[in-house]
Enzyme design. Structure first.
Site: not given
Ligand code: M6R
Length: 610
Positions: A2, A27, A74, A100-101, A483, A487, A490, A506, A605
Site C-alpha cells: 500500500c 504500489r 492493496w 501498510n503491513g 522471465e 512477463k 502478469e 518430459h 510493485k
Molecule cells: O522488489 P523485488 O525485486 O524484491 O520484487 C520481487 C518481485 O515481487 C517482483 O520481481 C515481481 O515478480 C514483479 N512483478 C515481476 O515483474
C-alpha cells in the site's frame, strides 16, 4: 504494497496528498482514501478503485486543510471496498489511522477490544490499531505514547500514520517491516512510504528504521524508539528527480522503462569498468573481495523477476568462479531453517529493496553468521541499508509493476561481480579486457533490438488471443524463458510456462498442438545445436514457433513461424539482450488486449507482506 503520504504545513494538504497517492498508485490500487484535520474536526473520504475516482469526489467536496494523510490500498484483510479502505476511525471519530503491513495477532486484539465494548465496521486488521490506540488515549496518555503502547501489543508489520483531533499540531508515524520516511521541507513536512510521493516537494528525507516512531510537526520532528528512547536521525539528500518518475511522453511506464534500457544499462556499468586492466571496480564491495573469493558457497535469494536474475547469476558464478551457488526463493529460505554459516556469502536481489520475504531471508542469514550482500535498485531501501555490503544496480526508478529495466541491470551487476572475482582468480587479462568491451557495447546492441519494436508488435497481433504459451531456453537463457513467461502472465493474463528446452520432452510437450505458441530463446551459443533439435520436436507437433535467434543465423528461418534477431555478445551477457524482445512481445500482446500494463490486476510493485 500500500502507499502512505501525508502533509503538515501552511499549504492545502489535499492536492499534495492526491498527487502523492497517484505517484504511489503503482504500489497498490484497489481503493484509496484521504483524511484531513481542520478546526479539530476529522473528515475522511474513501473510494473503491483508482485514485482518480477519489480525486474527483475530493475536488467536488472542496476538501481543504493544512494537515492530512492519504492511503492507496492493496487489500490483505477484507475485500477492496469503501469500508475497508483507509483511513480508519476510532469510535468517536477523533482519531484516524492508515497502515501498510499486516497485524498478525489482530484477531486476538480484536476479541479483547470487543470485550471492552469497541465495535468494528470493517474487515481489516488496521481498524484494530485505531481502537487499540484509542484504548490508551482513554487511559490518559498522549497520542505518541498511546501509539507506542499500542504497537507494543502488536505482532506483525506496519508502517502507520495517525492523526488525532485533540492534538492537531502533529502526525505520528511509526514503522516495523514496512517502509516509512519523513520529507523535510521549509515550514512544512511530509510523510511517505516511498520517496517518489514527495520528491516534487523536497529532496531531504529521514528514513525511519524498524521499531522507530516520529512525531512530525510543521517545523520539526521528534524521533524515538517504540520503547520510548529518544534517537537522533540524520536528514539525507536523495538524488531522484521528478522527470525520472514521469512517463516522459510514453503511453505507459512499462514501455518507457523497456525503451530506456540502453541508458539504464549504461548507468549500471558507468564508472565500474577498467578497460586497461580488464578489471571491475565496485565501490560497494571494496574490502570484501578477499572474503568473497574465499567463500565456500554462494547462495542467492530473491522473489519473482529478481529470482530469475539470481538463476542467471548461478550460471555466471559457477562457470567463471567455480564456486557452488544455490538459488532459493526467499519465501522458502526464510522458513526452512536453512543450513548457512559464516563460510557462506548470501546475495539478496531486490529491485525495491523492501520485499518482505527477501528482507526476512536476509535477517535469517545474518543471524546465522553469513556475509549478507544486497543487490538493490532503490537507494536507501531497507535491504540496501541492512546488508553488510552490496551493489546498487542504478537502473533508476521503476514504476511499472512488471519489472523490466531492473532485470537487465541486475544481470549486469551479477556479471560485474563475476568478472571482478574471476579476475582475482584465473580470468586472463585478455578475457577480462574482452568482456569489458562487451559490457561497453551492450547499450548500442540493446538499442538495435528496441529498433525492432514495430516488427515485434506485428508478431503480437498473431498471438493476442492465445490461451497458453510455452517459453523454452537452455543454459543462460533458461532463466530468460522463465522471465519471458512471467512477463506475459502478469500483464496479459495469458497462461505461460517457462522450461529448460530439453525438459519439455518430459511432460509439457503433451500440450503442444497447432494452437500452442512456443517461444524459443536460441542464440548461437554452446547449446545451440541442442535447442535446434528441441525446436524440430515442436515443429513436428505443429506448434507455432517464435524464435529469438542470432543476427547471422539464417538456417533457423525454416523452423520458425517468426524470428526476432538479436546481436551477438558474450554468453554471460546474452540474457541482457534476449530478454528484451520478450518484454516487448508481452507488452504488445497485453496492450492489444486493452489491458493496463502498468497496474495489472491483483499485483503490486513492492510486496511488503509475506
Ligand atoms: O522488489 P523485488 O525485486 O524484491 O520484487 C520481487 C518481485 O515481487 C517482483 O520481481 C515481481 O515478480 C514483479 N512483478 C515481476 O515483474
Amino acid at each position: 504494497m500500500c502507499g502512505i503520504v501525508g502533509y503538515i504545513g501552511s499549504n492545502n494538504c489535499v492536492p499534495v496528498i492526491i498527487e502523492g497517492l497517484k505517484r504511489l498508485e503503482y504500489r497498490g490500487y484497489d481503493s484509496s482514501g484521504i483524511g484531513v484535520l481542520d478546526h479539530s474536526k476529522l473528515t475522511v473520504i474513501k473510494r473503491k478503485g483508482k485514485v482518480s475516482l477519489l480525486q474527483e469526489i475530493v475536488e467536488k467536496d472542496g476538501m481543504t486543510s493544512n494537515l492530512g494523510i492519504g492511503h492507496t490500498r492493496w487489500a490483505t484483510h477484507g475485500e477492496p471496498n469503501e469500508i475497508n479502505a483507509h483511513p480508519h476511525f476510532n469510535s468517536e471519530n477523533s482519531l484516524i489511522v492508515i497502515h501498510n503491513g499486516i497485524i498478525e495477532n489482530y484477531r486476538t486484539l480484536k476479541t479483547g477490544l470487543e470485550k471492552l465494548g469497541y465495535e468494528f465496521l470493517s474487515k481489516t486488521d488496521t481498524e484494530v490499531l485505531a481502537h487499540l490506540i484509542d484504548s490508551f488515549l482513554k487511559r490518559g496518555h498522549n497520542l505518541s505514547k498511546s501509539v507506542r503502547f499500542a504497537l507494543n501489543e502488536v505482532d506483525g508489520t506496519y508502517g502507520i500514520a495517525v492523526l488525532y483531533a485533540k492534538e492537531p499540531d502533529k502526525i505520528v508515524v511509526a514503522r516495523k517491516g514496512s517502509p516509512l520516511l519523513l520529507g523535510i521541507g521549509n515550514g512544512e513536512n511530509f510523510i511517505a512510504s516511498d520517496v517518489s510521493a514527495i520528491i516534487a516537494h523536497t529532496n531531504n528525507v529521514v528514513y525511519l528504521e524498524d521499531g522507530e516512531i516520529a512525531e512530525v510537526y510543521t517545523d520539526r520532528f521528534v524521533t524515538k524508539t517504540i520503547a520510548g528512547m529518544p534517537i537522533d536521525k540524520f536528514v539525507e539528500e536523495v538524488s531522484m528527480t521528478l522527470e525520472e518518475i514521469d512517463k516522459g511522453g510514453y503511453p505507459t511506464f512499462m514501455l518507457k522503462e523497456i525503451m530506456e534500457q540502453p541508458e539504464s544499462v549504461l548507468n549500471s556499468i558507468r564508472g565500474r569498468l577498467l578497460e586497461e586492466t580488464g578489471d571491475i571496480k565496485l565501490g560497494g564491495l571494496t574490502g570484501f573481495e578477499d572474503r568473497l573469493s574465499k567463500v565456500k558457497r554462494f547462495i542467492i535469494t530473491a522473489c519473482g523477476t529478481s529470482w530469475h536474475s539470481a538463476l542467471v547469476g548461478k550460471y555466471m558464478f559457477e562457470q567463471y568462479l567455480r564456486i557452488p551457488t544455490e538459488v532459493e526463493y526467499a519465501s522458502e529460505f526464510r522458513y526452512r531453517d536453512p543450513i548457512v554459516s559464516s563460510d557462506d556469502a548470501v546475495f539478496f536481489i531486490s529491485q525495491s529493496g523492501e520485499t518482505a520475504d527477501t528482507l526476512a531471508a536476509m535477517r535469517e542469514a545474518r543471524s546465522k553468521g553469513a556475509l549478507c550482500l544486497g543487490i538493490c535498485n532503490v537507494v536507501g531501501s531497507t535491504i540496501a541499508r541492512e546488508s553488510d555490503a552490496g551493489v546498487y544496480i542504478h537502473a533508476g526508478p521503476e514504476i511499472g509493476v512488471a519489472s523490466t529495466k531492473a532485470f537487465t541491470s541486475q544481470l549486469i551487476v551479477l556479471a560485474l561481480i563475476t568478472v571482478l572475482l574471476a579476475r582475482r582468480k584465473n580470468m586472463s587479462l585478455e578475457e577480462g579486457r574482452a568482456l569489458v568491451k562487451e559490457f561497453n557495447s551492450l547499450p548500442q546492441r540493446i538499442q538495435e533490438i528496441l529498433d525492432k519494436n514495430s516488427e515485434i508488435e506485428e508478431i503480437a497481433n498473431h498471438y493476442k488471443d492465445a490461451a497458453n504459451f510455452l517459453y523454452l531456453g537452455r543454459g543462460y537463457n533458461f532463466p530468460v524463458a522463465l522471465e519471458g513467461a512471467l512477463k506475459l502472465k502478469e500483464i496479459s493474463y495469458i497462461h505461460a510456462e517457462g522450461y529448460p528446452a530439453a525438459e519439455m520432452k518430459h511432460g509439457p510437450i503433451a500440450l503442444v498442438d497447432e494452437n500452442m505458441p512456443v517461444v524459443f530463446i536460441a542464440p548461437k551459443d554452446s547449446t545451440y545445436e541442442k535447442i535446434v533439435s528441441n525446436i524440430e520436436e515442436i515443429k513436428a507437433r505443429k506448434g507455432k514457433t517464435i524464435i529469438i535467434a542470432s543476427d547471422e543465423d539464417y538456417d533457423i528461418e525454416k523452423l520458425a513461424d517468426h524470428v526476432i534477431r538479436v546481436p551477438k555478445t558474450a554468453s554471460i551477457l546474452m540474457p541482457v539482450l534476449t530478454v528484451i524482445p520478450l518484454q516487448l512481445l508481452a507488452y504488445h500482446i497485453a496492450m492489444k488486449k486493452g489491458l493496463n500494463v502498468d497496474q495489472p490486476r491483483n499485483l503490486a510493485k513492492s510486496v511488503t507482506v509475506e
